[in-house]
Design a protein around this motif. Structure first.
Motif, PDB file in Angstrom:
ATOM      1  N   SER A  42       0.694  -1.166   0.010  1.00  0.00           N
ATOM      2  CA  SER A  42       0.060   0.028  -0.056  1.00  0.00           C
ATOM      3  C   SER A  42       0.841   1.108  -0.046  1.00  0.00           C
ATOM      4  O   SER A  42       0.474   2.277  -0.597  1.00  0.00           O
ATOM      5  CB  SER A  42      -0.951  -0.042   1.216  1.00  0.00           C
ATOM      6  N   TYR A  46      -0.378   0.957  -4.187  1.00  0.00           N
ATOM      7  CA  TYR A  46      -1.332  -0.033  -4.510  1.00  0.00           C
ATOM      8  C   TYR A  46      -2.414  -0.226  -3.772  1.00  0.00           C
ATOM      9  O   TYR A  46      -2.346   0.217  -2.501  1.00  0.00           O
ATOM     10  CB  TYR A  46      -0.861  -1.576  -4.636  1.00  0.00           C
ATOM     11  N   LYS A  47      -3.727  -0.529  -4.245  1.00  0.00           N
ATOM     12  CA  LYS A  47      -4.946  -0.833  -3.591  1.00  0.00           C
ATOM     13  C   LYS A  47      -4.813  -2.268  -3.120  1.00  0.00           C
ATOM     14  O   LYS A  47      -5.124  -3.157  -3.882  1.00  0.00           O
ATOM     15  CB  LYS A  47      -6.216  -0.279  -4.220  1.00  0.00           C
ATOM     16  N   GLU A  90     -11.560  -0.544   6.754  1.00  0.00           N
ATOM     17  CA  GLU A  90     -10.173   0.044   6.458  1.00  0.00           C
ATOM     18  C   GLU A  90      -9.290   0.146   7.634  1.00  0.00           C
ATOM     19  O   GLU A  90      -9.615   0.328   8.684  1.00  0.00           O
ATOM     20  CB  GLU A  90     -10.368   1.502   5.655  1.00  0.00           C
ATOM     21  N   GLY A  94      -5.394   2.929   4.387  1.00  0.00           N
ATOM     22  CA  GLY A  94      -6.694   2.521   3.434  1.00  0.00           C
ATOM     23  C   GLY A  94      -6.658   1.109   3.270  1.00  0.00           C
ATOM     24  O   GLY A  94      -7.451   0.701   2.215  1.00  0.00           O
ATOM     25  N   TYR A  96      -8.046  -2.562   2.722  1.00  0.00           N
ATOM     26  CA  TYR A  96      -9.355  -3.117   2.869  1.00  0.00           C
ATOM     27  C   TYR A  96      -8.947  -4.501   3.896  1.00  0.00           C
ATOM     28  O   TYR A  96      -8.399  -5.437   3.310  1.00  0.00           O
ATOM     29  CB  TYR A  96     -10.030  -3.395   1.793  1.00  0.00           C
ATOM     30  N   LEU A 130     -14.022  -2.435  -5.661  1.00  0.00           N
ATOM     31  CA  LEU A 130     -13.177  -1.381  -5.022  1.00  0.00           C
ATOM     32  C   LEU A 130     -11.754  -1.020  -5.727  1.00  0.00           C
ATOM     33  O   LEU A 130     -10.966  -0.644  -5.469  1.00  0.00           O
ATOM     34  CB  LEU A 130     -12.825  -2.244  -3.706  1.00  0.00           C
ATOM     35  N   ASP A 131     -11.743  -1.723  -6.993  1.00  0.00           N
ATOM     36  CA  ASP A 131     -10.517  -1.200  -8.016  1.00  0.00           C
ATOM     37  C   ASP A 131      -9.398  -1.674  -7.186  1.00  0.00           C
ATOM     38  O   ASP A 131      -8.211  -1.088  -7.350  1.00  0.00           O
ATOM     39  CB  ASP A 131     -10.459   0.143  -8.107  1.00  0.00           C
ATOM     40  N   LEU A 132      -9.229  -3.026  -6.746  1.00  0.00           N
ATOM     41  CA  LEU A 132      -8.064  -3.426  -6.263  1.00  0.00           C
ATOM     42  C   LEU A 132      -7.029  -3.907  -6.994  1.00  0.00           C
ATOM     43  O   LEU A 132      -7.206  -4.261  -8.072  1.00  0.00           O
ATOM     44  CB  LEU A 132      -8.458  -4.433  -5.507  1.00  0.00           C
ATOM     45  N   ASP A 133      -5.767  -3.684  -6.618  1.00  0.00           N
ATOM     46  CA  ASP A 133      -4.527  -4.184  -7.132  1.00  0.00           C
ATOM     47  C   ASP A 133      -4.356  -5.609  -6.770  1.00  0.00           C
ATOM     48  O   ASP A 133      -3.783  -6.316  -7.567  1.00  0.00           O
ATOM     49  CB  ASP A 133      -3.455  -3.416  -6.780  1.00  0.00           C
TER      50      ASP A 133
END
Ligand SMILES: Nc1ncnc2c1ncn2[C@@H]1O[C@H](COP(=O)(O)OP(=O)(O)OP(=O)(O)O)[C@@H](O)[C@H]1O
Ligand SMILES: [Mg+2]
Length: 303
Positions: A42, A46-47, A90, A94, A96, A130-133
């Motif tokens: 993070s 990155y998410k 969170e 941030g 998750y 959530l547009d996660l990486d």
């Protein structure tokens, strides 16, 4: 046709989420390593989602100052229907945090929690929304039970990393995991990204781990030493990345994150069969004993 305007429709390719599962023997350092990895990824921008798949539901504690979060199975038991977003909290930077949870003690298969939780998040499109990486599953080491094999078996995770020390039982668990990966690999299951050597400091410990990955056709992605900084950080309810960002240990976790970021293809491991593993362990036992007695200079030399 001259002068006719062409409209070019740009279709954004869906982002490819990297889903990884971290396995290893109980107490070997999975949650500690996973949380520091999530924190370091993070920090790289990155998410990240960390998905605790242990009925103890303690995977994400150090990302949230030691605080527990309601598990997906608890919420389902209470409400019957769950909006997955109620289960996502969170944490540091941030990240998750999700905990699958487990059945009531003594009832049912603990692995069912993972199946239910993953299905719920998939049905509600959470991973894409959530547009996660990265999604990192922190899973118990025993893949014999079908539930715990879910992230590998059902094409949920693409890459598996195992945390192991040089202790025989940790290596034994890693070898069993390799068997599980091999079993599901033809059917499109996850493959092995590598081994994270945790608590490996002395020369012979490193040689034992290096020899194990050599025998099984895999590799060590990072050596993580045992460190009191990890202990202090955990006692303060935080990851080492958060509590001691300037420490050497934090740099070790950051380097792990950079290597995972660059990681390409994972492989099918080549586990040892029980007689071979016993012979391998006996060889190391003799070497370590000989080094203790001063008969050879070092157990790790010349493997
Ligand atoms: N590199 C390290 N240096 C010092 N302590 C460590 C290190 N790695 C893990 N530990 C400590 O070991 C203990 C067990 O670690 P952790 O909870 O991460 O293991 P786990 O594999 O997730 O366990 P479980 O199977 O119970 O979920 C923790 O107290 C943790 O702080
Ligand atoms: Mg754990």
């Amino acid at each position: 046709m001259a002068g006719r305007k062409t409209t070019v429709k740009i279709v954004k390719a869906p982002k490819k989420i990297k889903q990884m599962a971290i396995y290893g023997k109980g107490g070997i350092g999975k949650s500690t390593t996973t949380s520091n990895l999530s924190a370091a990824l993070s920090d790289l921008g990155y998410k990240v989602m960390q998905f605790g798949c242990d009925p103890k539901a303690d995977s994400t504690n150090t990302l949230r100052n030691g605080a527990d979060i309601p598990t997906i199975l608890d919420l389902l038991r209470e409400k019957g229907r769950v909006d997955a977003r109620d289960a996502i909290r969170e944490g540091y930077n941030g990240i998750y945090c999700v905990e699958a949870g487990g059945p009531s003690p003594g009832v049912g298969c603990a692995g069912r929690g993972i199946i239910t939780a993953v299905q719920l998040l998939k049905q509600q499109n959470v991973f894409e929304d959530l547009d996660l990486d990265y999604v990192i599953y922190d899973v118990l080491g025993d893949v014999v039970c079908g539930g715990f094999a879910v992230p590998i078996r059902e094409g949920i995770a693409q890459h598996v990393f195992t945390v192991s020390s040089s202790d025989f039982m940790a290596i034994y668990a890693a070898n069993n995991l390799f068997k599980g990966i091999r079993k599901y690999s033809d059917a499109g299951g996850a493959l092995l990204g590598g081994l994270i050597a945790n608590g490996v400091s002395s020369g012979y410990q490193r040689s034992v781990v290096d020899d194990f990955v050599l025998q099984t056709g895999t590799g060590v992605i990072q050596y993580v030493p045992r460190s009191v900084t990890v202990t202090m950080s955990e006692l303060s309810g935080r990851t080492t990345i958060e509590a001691a960002p300037e420490s050497d240990q934090a740099e070790v976790y950051r380097e792990l994150a950079r290597r995972i970021e660059k990681h390409g293809e994972s492989k099918t491991p080549n586990p040892m069969e029980p007689p071979e593993l016993r012979k391998w362990a006996a060889k190391w036992s003799e070497r370590i004993l000989a080094a203790e007695r001063g008969e050879i200079e070092s157990a790790g030399a010349g493997i």
